[in-house]
Design a protein around this motif. Structure first.
Motif, PDB file in Angstrom:
ATOM      1  N   ASP A  95       2.478   3.322   2.837  1.00 48.43           N
ATOM      2  CA  ASP A  95       1.447   4.327   2.568  1.00 48.43           C
ATOM      3  C   ASP A  95       2.041   5.644   2.037  1.00 48.43           C
ATOM      4  OD1 ASP A  95      -1.114   5.309   2.319  1.00 48.43           O
ATOM      5  OD2 ASP A  95      -1.461   5.596   4.460  1.00 48.43           O
ATOM      6  N   HIS A 143      -6.230   0.074   5.301  1.00 51.95           N
ATOM      7  CA  HIS A 143      -6.365   0.894   6.511  1.00 51.95           C
ATOM      8  C   HIS A 143      -7.329   0.268   7.529  1.00 51.95           C
ATOM      9  CE1 HIS A 143      -3.842   4.235   5.261  1.00 51.95           C
ATOM     10  NE2 HIS A 143      -4.458   4.269   4.099  1.00 51.95           N
ATOM     11  N   HIS A 184       0.839  -1.213   0.000  1.00 55.84           N
ATOM     12  CA  HIS A 184       0.000   0.000   0.000  1.00 55.84           C
ATOM     13  C   HIS A 184       0.868   1.255   0.000  1.00 55.84           C
ATOM     14  CE1 HIS A 184      -3.875   2.115   0.886  1.00 55.84           C
ATOM     15  NE2 HIS A 184      -2.991   3.071   1.152  1.00 55.84           N
ATOM     16  N   HIS A 208      -9.364   1.910   0.011  1.00 56.27           N
ATOM     17  CA  HIS A 208      -9.199   2.583   1.286  1.00 56.27           C
ATOM     18  C   HIS A 208     -10.535   2.405   1.999  1.00 56.27           C
ATOM     19  CE1 HIS A 208      -5.721   4.352  -0.592  1.00 56.27           C
ATOM     20  NE2 HIS A 208      -5.419   5.031   0.495  1.00 56.27           N
ATOM     21  N   HIS A 240       1.480   5.428  -2.058  1.00 54.43           N
ATOM     22  CA  HIS A 240       0.985   6.498  -2.945  1.00 54.43           C
ATOM     23  C   HIS A 240       2.185   7.122  -3.644  1.00 54.43           C
ATOM     24  CE1 HIS A 240      -3.192   6.618  -1.384  1.00 54.43           C
ATOM     25  NE2 HIS A 240      -2.599   6.054  -0.342  1.00 54.43           N
TER      26      HIS A 240
HETATM   27 FE   FE2 Z   1      -3.418   5.172   1.506  1.00 54.49          FE
END
Ligand code: FE2
Length: 424
Positions: free
Chosen positions: A309, A242, A57, A210, A59
């Motif tokens: 993340d 999450h 996970h 998410h 970004h």
């Molecule tokens: Fe995220």
């Protein structure tokens, strides 16, 4: 003749004195004390040889943008989303690609060779999508980058949200994403889960949403996600990311929810560094930790991985692509300090994360890709404790990164010349 023979290695499952034989980019044998002619022989000296780290996970479209155009003053999730909204019109493909490639270099140096990254599909230009597809092409020879179409502003809440997400999938994005807790109402959130799962079923794609990234004990989109997974026959293809609201849910309700998640084959990714930072922000004291119920999910038979993340982005100003730092935080926040608990945290950044990403050829066994990391640690527990140095990183039999062994020299009369942090 072998291409590579790594001798005298310890493995994450506890075996010691192991040899790993490599030919043509594949592991051909794993056995104790193997001796065979090889073009290159590496003596691991008892250090830990692990399959590569995997981040399930991330970004990548936002990473390394810390401070652009300003820093997140409150440090909250919502200011982070607002700040990302300020940054988006200023993004250029070239700068985004450059930052993402720089991060992938960090990742390889840390033995992190597979990343599932969400990519924001909210803007009709799809600039981040096209940029990360280009990054995916460029890093392909040394890193598996999987992309999730992520409607950051809400697939229903933002105008054209669904259309843009579908266009991202048409361009080749691998996974359907979502953000139900950011839709305007709980009902809209549930509707978004339903329609995105139906879209994934139609297109034969995996799902990674998410889910419930809040402290609201009544945010229950993970329940809808598990239900829709069963209804549409998507078992084994769906992940909830999450799931922080589970931290705050009523215990009776969770006792009903856990078997539902397990039975639907939905995996869960917790993001310890970010959850401990962003959750509990409306609390005074005591402040909730916010991470989902990792040991309870594992005990229920759910596959749980840890993700990084964020690294130096609108939500988080720390990080360096070190999945051992993620595991280290995870075991503290989840209080998984038993020996099996610590080993489970190592699995959460290796094998469990590989399962979330459905990676082919992953593992330390004959027939798997010859991708592995030699760590300056004797076992998985020591690797997390020391956030161990990555001595050598191989990808499909090719050495892609090296870090010299770290030895601190002591300058004190009557004491040894160097200090060894291992517990041998
Ligand atoms: Fe995220």
């Amino acid at each position: 003749m072998l291409d590579l023979l790594v001798k005298n290695a310890s493995l994450p499952d506890g075996r010691t004195g192991m040899s790993v034989a490599v030919r043509g980019g594949l592991i051909v044998e794993v056995a104790p004390g193997l001796d065979a002619p090889a073009r290159e022989v590496i003596d691991a000296r008892g250090f830990l040889l692990s399959p590569p780290f995997v981040d399930a996970h991330f970004h990548m479209d936002a990473c390394l943008s810390y401070g652009l155009p300003r820093v997140n003053e409150s440090g909250t999730l919502l200011e982070g989303i607002a700040l990302w909204g300020e940054l988006k019109p200023l993004l250029t493909a070239d700068a985004l690609i450059e930052r993402a490639l720089a991060y992938c270099d960090w990742a390889v140096a840390r033995g992190l060779l597979a990343i599932r990254s969400h990519v924001d599909t909210s803007d009709p230009s799809l600039l981040p999508v096209e940029a990360l597809l280009e990054v995916q092409r460029r890093v392909g020879p040394y890193l598996d980058l999987q992309l999730v179409a992520f409607p950051q502003d809400g697939v229903l809440r933002a105008q054209g949200g669904l259309e843009n997400l579908k266009r991202a999938l048409d361009l080749g994005v691998d996974v359907v994403g979502g953000i139900p807790h950011f839709e305007r109402t709980m009902l809209d959130g549930a509707a978004s889960v339903r329609l995105l799962c139906e879209l994934a079923a139609e297109r034969g794609l995996p799902v990674d949403m998410h889910c419930d990234e809040s402290d609201d004990p009544l945010s229950r989109h993970i329940e809808t996600l598990a239900f829709e997974t069963q209804r549409l026959g998507l078992q084994g293809r769906v992940n909830g990311s999450h799931c922080t609201s589970m931290h705050s849910m009523d215990n009776y309700y969770v006792s009903k929810l856990l078997p539902l998640i397990a039975g639907s084959g939905v995996s869960v990714v917790a993001n310890p560094l970010i959850n401990i930072t962003l959750q509990g922000r409306h609390d005074t004291y005591p402040k909730r930790r916010g991470m989902t119920r990792v040991p309870e999910l594992l005990a229920a038979g759910v596959n749980v991985a840890f993700g990084h993340d964020c690294v130096m982005d609108p939500w988080y100003g720390m990080g360096s692509g070190d999945m051992l730092e993620v595991a280290h935080m995870g075991l503290h926040v989840a209080q998984m300090t038993s020996q099996p608990g610590i080993r489970a945290c190592f699995d959460a950044v290796t094998v469990n994360a590989a399962k979330v990403m459905h990676l082919q050829g992953y593992g330390l066994a004959a027939g798997c890709d010859a991708s592995f990391v030699l760590l300056q640690a004797r076992d998985a527990v020591e690797a997390i404790r020391l956030r161990a140095n990555r001595l050598k990183v191989w990808r499909k039999g090719v050495l892609v990164a090296e870090t010299p062994e770290v030895v601190a020299r002591l300058r004190m009369e009557g004491r040894p010349e160097s200090v060894d942090f291992s517990n041998q």
